[in-house]
Design a protein around this motif. Structure first.
Motif, mmCIF file in Angstrom:
data_model
loop_
_atom_site.group_PDB
_atom_site.id
_atom_site.type_symbol
_atom_site.label_atom_id
_atom_site.label_comp_id
_atom_site.label_asym_id
_atom_site.label_seq_id
_atom_site.Cartn_x
_atom_site.Cartn_y
_atom_site.Cartn_z
ATOM 1 N N GLN A 1 0.835 -1.205 0.000
ATOM 2 C CA GLN A 1 0.000 0.000 0.000
ATOM 3 C C GLN A 1 0.871 1.257 0.000
ATOM 4 O OE1 GLN A 1 -3.366 -0.080 2.702
ATOM 5 N NE2 GLN A 1 -3.231 -2.291 2.920
ATOM 6 N N VAL B 1 2.044 5.136 -0.427
ATOM 7 C CA VAL B 1 1.471 6.481 -0.324
ATOM 8 C C VAL B 1 2.574 7.487 -0.624
ATOM 9 C CG1 VAL B 1 -0.479 6.187 1.260
ATOM 10 C CG2 VAL B 1 1.817 6.334 2.178
ATOM 11 N N VAL C 1 -0.259 13.303 3.476
ATOM 12 C CA VAL C 1 -0.450 12.362 2.376
ATOM 13 C C VAL C 1 -0.989 13.104 1.155
ATOM 14 C CG1 VAL C 1 -1.772 10.350 1.609
ATOM 15 C CG2 VAL C 1 -0.776 10.397 3.915
ATOM 16 N N GLU D 1 -2.992 12.934 -2.080
ATOM 17 C CA GLU D 1 -3.991 12.064 -2.708
ATOM 18 C C GLU D 1 -4.025 12.319 -4.213
ATOM 19 O OE1 GLU D 1 -5.672 9.952 -0.827
ATOM 20 O OE2 GLU D 1 -5.579 10.792 1.211
ATOM 21 N N LYS E 1 2.203 2.193 3.820
ATOM 22 C CA LYS E 1 1.463 2.405 5.063
ATOM 23 C C LYS E 1 0.997 1.134 5.748
ATOM 24 C CE LYS E 1 -3.137 3.173 3.180
ATOM 25 N NZ LYS E 1 -4.165 4.132 2.843
#
Ligand code: WT7
Length: 633
Positions: free
Chosen positions: A427, A429, A437, A439, A450
């Motif tokens: 995962q 990020v 973070v 997005e 993460k």
């Protein structure tokens, strides 16, 4: 375990995120466990404390060897291609490899090795290296393989850090037309290593070596004293499997620790899916077992799948720059996994060395270790894969144990210079400088992960706090990779390189601080600063700015040569700077911090816009450095 379509990848990915324990629990059913685990995962990134397959008991060598004996016993496990192409290649079937591993495991035991002991392995790329690694795993000893290019001092540092009691080595190594001493180097290292009680020496190059009575024994003599009966030690899933040292941005190399259960599951799963291995395929990973790529994708990942793994002793340019292609044709290699630096170097020799080779056995090409530039990607695709082999650009790190971001061969649509998408269970990020973070798509930032995957680093040997600080404190609650990364409009990931003071030279990871420490040990050196700069073949070159006690003007070349000798002696030839500029001062802030940003720009030859230099203690030093910069015109 096997993903066959992009839809299956998407399903597996979604499942792995929604229910990681369910997902990795099912994958782990494909292995042989002495006792099942009671809980699949427990984790806290802030300590960090990550445990997979809690309570599970196994031995990884039963999964890599014993369980294949019934149906694959006579199939090749390892094919060894020697340095000298006129010498015969060696094939070890699963039965033969099992036999050798059990015998050498008994040799280790005979020499006092018990479960939990650390064993240093410093060997050339010969089958016995894989045998030694697996024999350690068989008896539950923790192997610490040290790459054959490291110096005596580096070996000693690693042996002392892990308190190894046994060293396995060889008289020497062959690389091209050079014979390189290994036992000699180990002897030098051991002057400062009181923990070592036994050295086991393989005869390979037949160079003369000293053998110290009571300490040193021959591999061959020992192997005659034992039987091939060696039941595997029962290991806890979270028992240490190995330590592998890697460089960071500060101080001495860290001993990255991997454990038995999670590492086995993850390397086997990623080997199968990334390369889309089919029974009978020959997998040729050109890395050295001294690096993580060799651990995971020459030894453990392939063998856990009952695959055929090709080990090559030599170098890509000897007897000529067609050697890889000779090997591909000779052994009908299906999967070739190599580094961008090798591709760029072979590109430089021209297509004459590719011509005349068939290469039609190739099905999948892999790249690892550093960002692959578009030119090298296309050269690989056009001339080696003939535009019919998918290229998997695999991104990962020593600390990850296995590949984290990569296409699945023939399944994920590739895009040159992109590692594409995360594997199931991973995962990623992107975070900004402040830890927020980022997005969405079409963005870039620092790459973090993460959620834990089964082969994430467990600790740095002997210094858990260092593990926390290095990987889990910059962005609390996340594993920080040290890499910069962009995510494009398609959600594809492209790794842009390290954002810390770690260099990647020919796919080898080298800390600038380590090189500086080595340079500073040279007599007459007052201070130094090391940065990376773009290098056509190596990816990054090493540029050192050095302040000396007296003006080296007259003897500058001699001084440079001597500094290189010191760095070779302290770390190894791989850390030798490509350029050394003697300077009178370094650009420092008032608080004494070196502004590496400026030094990097000058090394890159980009002096037009050095940014804000107003915080410098003495802006004048920048002009001096610019004037003396060693930049190619
Ligand atoms: C660093 C890790 C385990 C792989 C061998 C090197 C760089 C690795 C890629 C790639 C761009 C890459 C990263 C990473 N790196 N693979 N496919 N694309 N960069 O392992 O010595 O632990 O080095 O190598 O910067 O952080 P390592």
């Amino acid at each position: 375990m096997r993903i066959r379509t992009f839809e299956e990848y998407q399903q597996a990915y979604a499942y792995s995120v929604e229910d990681p324990e369910g997902f990795w629990g099912e994958i782990a059913q494909n292995f042989q466990w002495r006792k099942p685990w009671t809980k699949t995962l427990q984790w806290h990134f802030d300590e960090p404390n990550v445990q997979w397959y809690i309570g599970g008991k196994l031995n990884i060598t039963e999964n890599c060897l014993d369980r294949h004996l019934a149906d694959k016993g006579d199939q090749p496990a390892i094919i060894w291609e020697p340095n000298d192409p006129s010498e015969p290649a060696v094939t070890l079937t699963y039965k033969m490899l099992h036999d050798q591993v059990c015998r050498f495991a008994n040799v280790l035991k005979r020499n006092g090795v018990v479960k939990g002991d650390r064993v240093c392995i410093y060997m050339p790329m010969v089958p016995e290296l894989a045998v030694a690694v697996l024999a350690c795993a068989r008896v539950g000893a923790v192997h610490s393989v040290v790459f054959g290019g490291f110096s005596a001092q580096s070996i000693a540092d690693r042996i002392n850090d892990a308190q190894c009691n046994v060293v396995v080595t060889s008289d020497g190594a062959m690389r091209g037309n050079k014979s390189i001493p290994m036992k000699d180097t180990v002897d030098d290292a051991l002057i400062g290593c009181p923990s070592v009680k036994r050295v086991i020496v393989l005869t390979h190059t037949r160079t003369g070596v000293s053998m110290i009575k009571g300490r040193d024994v021959w591999w061959e003599t020992e192997m005659k004293q034992v039987t091939a009966d060696c039941p595997a030690e029962e290991m806890d899933a979270e028992d240490m499997l190995f330590i592998l040292y890697t460089s960071g941005s500060t101080g001495k190399p860290k001993g990255v620790v991997h454990t038995c259960g999670g590492y086995m599951v993850y390397t086997a799963y990623t080997f199968l899916n990334v390369f889309q291995y089919e029974p009978g395929y020959v997998h040729f990973c050109t890395a050295d077992i001294g690096w993580i790529t060799g651990h995971s994708y020459i030894v453990y990942g392939p063998l856990a799948n009952g695959a055929t793994s090709l080990m090559f002793e030599g170098i890509p340019t000897w007897p000529d720059a067609g050697r890889f292609w000779d090997i591909v044709d000779k052994h009908k290699v299906d999967i070739l996994y190599t580094a961008p630096t090798a591709i760029r170097s072979l590109m430089g020799f021209g297509l004459d060395y590719v011509k005349g080779h068939d290469l039609s056995s190739l099905k999948v090409l892999g790249s690892v270790g550093e960002p692959i530039n578009a030119e090298a990607w296309h050269w690989y695709d056009d001339n080696i894969g003939k535009n019919r082999c998918p290229i998997v650009d695999t991104w990962w790190q020593t600390e990850n144990g296995g590949i984290l971001i990569s296409p699945l061969a023939g399944i994920t649509k590739t895009k040159p210079t992109y590692a594409t998408l995360p594997l199931p269970g991973v995962q990623p990020v992107l975070v900004d400088e402040n830890g927020a973070v980022i997005e969405g798509n079409g963005v870039s930032g620092n790459l973090c992960i993460k959620f834990p995957w089964p082969s994430i680093i467990r600790t740095t040997y002997g210094d858990h706090e260092r593990c926390r600080q290095t990987y889990f404190s910059t962005y609390p609650g996340m594993y920080f990779t040290g890499d910069g990364c962009l995510r494009d409009e398609d959600g594809y990931y492209r790794i842009t390189g390290r954002v810390d003071d770690v260099l990647n030279v020919s796919g080898h990871r080298i800390g600038t601080a380590e090189v500086e420490n080595a340079i500073n040990m040279h007599t007459g050196v007052v201070e130094s600063a090391v940065v990376g700069y773009p290098h056509d073949i190596k990816g990054q070159g090493i540029y050192a700015y050095v302040i000396t006690e007296s003006d080296p003007a007259h003897e500058a070349d001699l001084m440079r040569r001597d500094i290189l000798a010191t760095v070779s002696r302290i770390i190894g030839p791989i850390a030798k700077p490509d350029k050394i500029q003697f300077v009178n001062g370094l650009p420092k802030t008032r608080s004494g911090k070196i502004m590496r940003r400026i030094l990097r720009k000058i090394a890159e030859g980009d002096t037009s816009n050095l940014g804000d230099t107003s915080t410098l203690l003495d802006p004048g030093v920048v002009e001096d450095i610019k004037a003396g910069a060693l930049v190619d015109v």
